[in-house]
Design a protein around this motif. Structure first.
Motif, PDB file in Angstrom:
ATOM      1  N   ASP A 161       0.876  -1.173   0.000  1.00  0.00           N
ATOM      2  CA  ASP A 161       0.000   0.000   0.000  1.00  0.00           C
ATOM      3  C   ASP A 161       0.913   1.223   0.000  1.00  0.00           C
ATOM      4  O   ASP A 161       1.692   1.414   0.944  1.00  0.00           O
ATOM      5  CB  ASP A 161      -0.902  -0.011   1.238  1.00  0.00           C
ATOM      6  CG  ASP A 161      -1.849   1.183   1.254  1.00  0.00           C
ATOM      7  OD1 ASP A 161      -2.206   1.654   0.154  1.00  0.00           O
ATOM      8  OD2 ASP A 161      -2.199   1.648   2.352  1.00  0.00           O
ATOM      9  N   ALA A 162       0.862   2.028  -1.053  1.00  0.00           N
ATOM     10  CA  ALA A 162       1.781   3.163  -1.157  1.00  0.00           C
ATOM     11  C   ALA A 162       1.003   4.444  -1.403  1.00  0.00           C
ATOM     12  O   ALA A 162       0.154   4.511  -2.298  1.00  0.00           O
ATOM     13  CB  ALA A 162       2.777   2.920  -2.296  1.00  0.00           C
ATOM     14  N   VAL A 163       1.290   5.451  -0.588  1.00  0.00           N
ATOM     15  CA  VAL A 163       0.682   6.777  -0.753  1.00  0.00           C
ATOM     16  C   VAL A 163       1.799   7.752  -1.087  1.00  0.00           C
ATOM     17  O   VAL A 163       2.632   8.071  -0.238  1.00  0.00           O
ATOM     18  CB  VAL A 163      -0.056   7.225   0.527  1.00  0.00           C
ATOM     19  CG1 VAL A 163      -0.728   8.577   0.300  1.00  0.00           C
ATOM     20  CG2 VAL A 163      -1.060   6.171   0.963  1.00  0.00           C
ATOM     21  N   ASP A 164       1.816   8.189  -2.341  1.00  0.00           N
ATOM     22  CA  ASP A 164       2.924   9.011  -2.826  1.00  0.00           C
ATOM     23  C   ASP A 164       2.569  10.489  -2.806  1.00  0.00           C
ATOM     24  O   ASP A 164       1.472  10.889  -3.198  1.00  0.00           O
ATOM     25  CB  ASP A 164       3.287   8.586  -4.257  1.00  0.00           C
ATOM     26  CG  ASP A 164       4.287   9.529  -4.882  1.00  0.00           C
ATOM     27  OD1 ASP A 164       5.406   9.635  -4.337  1.00  0.00           O
ATOM     28  OD2 ASP A 164       3.950  10.176  -5.894  1.00  0.00           O
ATOM     29  N   LYS A 165       3.526  11.290  -2.375  1.00  0.00           N
ATOM     30  CA  LYS A 165       3.355  12.746  -2.353  1.00  0.00           C
ATOM     31  C   LYS A 165       4.429  13.424  -3.207  1.00  0.00           C
ATOM     32  O   LYS A 165       4.967  14.455  -2.852  1.00  0.00           O
ATOM     33  CB  LYS A 165       3.432  13.261  -0.906  1.00  0.00           C
ATOM     34  CG  LYS A 165       2.354  12.703   0.014  1.00  0.00           C
ATOM     35  CD  LYS A 165       0.986  13.240  -0.354  1.00  0.00           C
ATOM     36  CE  LYS A 165      -0.086  12.697   0.576  1.00  0.00           C
ATOM     37  NZ  LYS A 165      -1.430  13.213   0.224  1.00  0.00           N
ATOM     38  N   GLY A 166       4.747  12.776  -4.329  1.00  0.00           N
ATOM     39  CA  GLY A 166       5.722  13.381  -5.236  1.00  0.00           C
ATOM     40  C   GLY A 166       7.153  12.979  -4.937  1.00  0.00           C
ATOM     41  O   GLY A 166       8.073  13.789  -5.107  1.00  0.00           O
ATOM     42  N   ALA A 167       7.360  11.732  -4.517  1.00  0.00           N
ATOM     43  CA  ALA A 167       8.708  11.265  -4.171  1.00  0.00           C
ATOM     44  C   ALA A 167       9.544  11.000  -5.418  1.00  0.00           C
ATOM     45  O   ALA A 167       9.029  10.525  -6.437  1.00  0.00           O
ATOM     46  CB  ALA A 167       8.618   9.987  -3.336  1.00  0.00           C
ATOM     47  N   LEU A 168      10.842  11.304  -5.326  1.00  0.00           N
ATOM     48  CA  LEU A 168      11.777  10.910  -6.366  1.00  0.00           C
ATOM     49  C   LEU A 168      11.973   9.392  -6.320  1.00  0.00           C
ATOM     50  O   LEU A 168      11.698   8.752  -5.299  1.00  0.00           O
ATOM     51  CB  LEU A 168      13.135  11.585  -6.157  1.00  0.00           C
ATOM     52  CG  LEU A 168      13.177  13.109  -6.256  1.00  0.00           C
ATOM     53  CD1 LEU A 168      14.588  13.602  -5.927  1.00  0.00           C
ATOM     54  CD2 LEU A 168      12.775  13.575  -7.649  1.00  0.00           C
ATOM     55  N   ASP A 169      12.512   8.833  -7.417  1.00  0.00           N
ATOM     56  CA  ASP A 169      12.753   7.388  -7.459  1.00  0.00           C
ATOM     57  C   ASP A 169      13.636   6.924  -6.304  1.00  0.00           C
ATOM     58  O   ASP A 169      13.404   5.865  -5.707  1.00  0.00           O
ATOM     59  CB  ASP A 169      13.429   6.999  -8.778  1.00  0.00           C
ATOM     60  CG  ASP A 169      12.454   7.022  -9.951  1.00  0.00           C
ATOM     61  OD1 ASP A 169      11.274   7.373  -9.726  1.00  0.00           O
ATOM     62  OD2 ASP A 169      12.881   6.702 -11.072  1.00  0.00           O
ATOM     63  N   CYS A 170      14.659   7.733  -5.977  1.00  0.00           N
ATOM     64  CA  CYS A 170      15.578   7.308  -4.903  1.00  0.00           C
ATOM     65  C   CYS A 170      14.850   7.253  -3.562  1.00  0.00           C
ATOM     66  O   CYS A 170      15.162   6.409  -2.715  1.00  0.00           O
ATOM     67  CB  CYS A 170      16.809   8.208  -4.843  1.00  0.00           C
ATOM     68  SG  CYS A 170      16.495   9.938  -4.493  1.00  0.00           S
ATOM     69  N   THR A 171      13.880   8.151  -3.378  1.00  0.00           N
ATOM     70  CA  THR A 171      13.094   8.123  -2.141  1.00  0.00           C
ATOM     71  C   THR A 171      12.187   6.897  -2.112  1.00  0.00           C
ATOM     72  O   THR A 171      12.054   6.244  -1.070  1.00  0.00           O
ATOM     73  CB  THR A 171      12.261   9.416  -2.017  1.00  0.00           C
ATOM     74  OG1 THR A 171      13.141  10.539  -2.054  1.00  0.00           O
ATOM     75  CG2 THR A 171      11.450   9.439  -0.730  1.00  0.00           C
ATOM     76  N   VAL A 172      11.585   6.578  -3.250  1.00  0.00           N
ATOM     77  CA  VAL A 172      10.731   5.384  -3.324  1.00  0.00           C
ATOM     78  C   VAL A 172      11.550   4.147  -2.969  1.00  0.00           C
ATOM     79  O   VAL A 172      11.136   3.320  -2.148  1.00  0.00           O
ATOM     80  CB  VAL A 172      10.107   5.235  -4.733  1.00  0.00           C
ATOM     81  CG1 VAL A 172       9.293   3.940  -4.820  1.00  0.00           C
ATOM     82  CG2 VAL A 172       9.249   6.445  -5.079  1.00  0.00           C
ATOM     83  N   ARG A 173      12.741   4.047  -3.561  1.00  0.00           N
ATOM     84  CA  ARG A 173      13.602   2.886  -3.267  1.00  0.00           C
ATOM     85  C   ARG A 173      13.942   2.823  -1.779  1.00  0.00           C
ATOM     86  O   ARG A 173      13.893   1.757  -1.157  1.00  0.00           O
ATOM     87  CB  ARG A 173      14.892   2.966  -4.095  1.00  0.00           C
ATOM     88  CG  ARG A 173      14.740   2.488  -5.522  1.00  0.00           C
ATOM     89  CD  ARG A 173      16.102   2.235  -6.161  1.00  0.00           C
ATOM     90  NE  ARG A 173      16.821   3.482  -6.395  1.00  0.00           N
ATOM     91  CZ  ARG A 173      16.689   4.228  -7.478  1.00  0.00           C
ATOM     92  NH1 ARG A 173      15.878   3.837  -8.457  1.00  0.00           N
ATOM     93  NH2 ARG A 173      17.360   5.351  -7.620  1.00  0.00           N
TER      94      ARG A 173
END
Lengths: 288, 97
Positions: B64-76
């Motif tokens: 379950d992921a709620v994204d607020k505009g994260a960069l790829d490195c932050t997602v990783r």
């Protein structure tokens, strides 16, 4: 040196755009104890991925005695950090221990030994009294810094007009100069008091510090203005260097300017001032 | 890596992503993603989540992921932190990240 909380992706992403000479991602005091692992992953990925241009990238690790500090080193040395900032450095042995751990990780990761620099933050009475030994304890050290909040607590006082820090500042500065490394001043926490910040920055520049830590991008420009030589000073420095060049061309061992002899310390100060101006202009160019 | 419990990492702040992983026995990786930039980057974010879990050897999980505009490195970073927490594993192998 701008402090950036290590668990804040937005601040990390933008850290390179504000014109700070160096950026320090913090894994220590600004990160909650329950988020140490998450911050470590975040800073690791940021170091491996984001391009901060020519900025010097520093990471403040946790206390090596806490068990967290070694994990921090395992991550950030492998990620290619330029400088490890060791907190709460009380003795030369603290630096040597950290250096050995860095070397072990460099070898394991196939990174040339010596690649990773170090900076020691002195934050206690013991650390201040051991400043000279700390400053001389490792070839990796690029500088020593004062951490004032813990230091004044150790002294059983509070921060006020700076008189409580005078001894520590002078000890750290002289220790740094003795070792030929940089001396960095502590943060000024009241970001809304620009006048107070400028007065403190002016004081530490007069003492001889190479720079100051900042906790908000708003403090960068005023700090640079304090440290940037005036055009009048630069003109004088250029005239000194021209007089030296002229004397050298004539084969004279003695140079003078406006009837005053120019001796070696004057030349060294002029060279340092011109170098500082050159670096500042380079940084400004990078910002555009 | 075997997930043994729910693991969460990240925040709801701007530029971040909150990732919650739950263990599953089978069925592969199922991702429920909401993002402030879903139209532009939804597929990219999902791909980064899948790739990161694959690198960690997580074959089955609910994400379950709620994204607020994260960069790829932050997602990783957030997926890795959530996975290690879900696996109750503190033996980090920084050499393969």
């Amino acid at each position: 040196m701008m402090f950036v909380p290590g668990n804040n992706p937005g601040m990390i992403k933008d850290a390179g755009i504000y014109g700070a000479d160096s950026v320090m991602f913090d894994l220590e005091d600004s990160v909650a104890i329950t988020e140490k692992d998450a911050a470590r992953f975040l800073v690791f990925q940021a170091l491996k991925t984001l391009d901060f241009g020519k900025k010097e990238i520093v990471v403040r690790i946790n206390d090596l005695n806490s068990g967290l500090g070694i994990q921090d080193l395992e991550a950030i040395v492998r990620a290619g950090v330029h400088v490890v900032r060791l907190p709460k450095t009380d003795s030369a042995e603290d630096v040597v221990f950290c250096e050995k751990e860095i070397e072990r990780i460099e070898r394991a990761a196939g990174i040339p030994v010596g690649t990773t620099g170090m900076m020691a933050a002195i934050e206690s009475a013991n650390g201040v009294l051991n400043a000279k030994e700390i400053a001389h304890s490792s070839d990796r050290l690029i500088g020593i810094a004062l951490g004032a909040e813990d230091y004044v607590t150790d002294l059983k006082t509070t921060r006020s007009d700076g008189v409580e820090l005078l001894f520590a500042r002078c000890m750290i500065l002289n220790a740094a100069r003795s070792a030929g490394i940089d001396a960095l001043d502590t943060v000024y926490s009241d970001v809304n008091n620009e006048q107070g910040f400028i007065e403190e920055a002016t004081l530490i520049k007069k003492l001889g510090f190479d720079g100051k830590s900042v906790i908000n991008p708003r403090q960068i420009d005023p700090l640079h203005k304090v440290f940037m030589p005036s055009e009048k000073d630069l003109e004088k420095a250029r005239a000194i260097m021209a007089a030296i060049a002229d004397a050298n061309a004539k084969g004279s061992g003695v140079a003078s300017l406006n009837g005053k002899m120019i001796d070696k310390p004057v030349v060294l100060r002029a060279q340092r001032m011109l170098a500082l101006a050159e670096v500042s202009q380079t940084d400004e160019g990078e910002e555009v | 890596m075997k997930l043994v419990k729910t693991g969460t990492a990240g925040t709801m702040e701007s530029n971040d992503i909150m990732v919650t992983l739950d263990p599953k026995e089978a069925g592969g990786v199922q991702i429920a993603l909401s993002s402030s930039v879903m139209q532009q980057f939804g597929r990219q974010i999902e791909a980064v989540i899948r790739q990161t879990l694959t690198e960690l050897g997580v074959a089955h999980a609910t994400v379950d992921a709620v994204d607020k505009g994260a960069l790829d490195c932050t997602v990783r970073a957030r997926v890795r932190a959530a996975a290690y927490r879900a696996a109750e594993n503190q033996e980090y192998d920084w050499g393969i990240m």
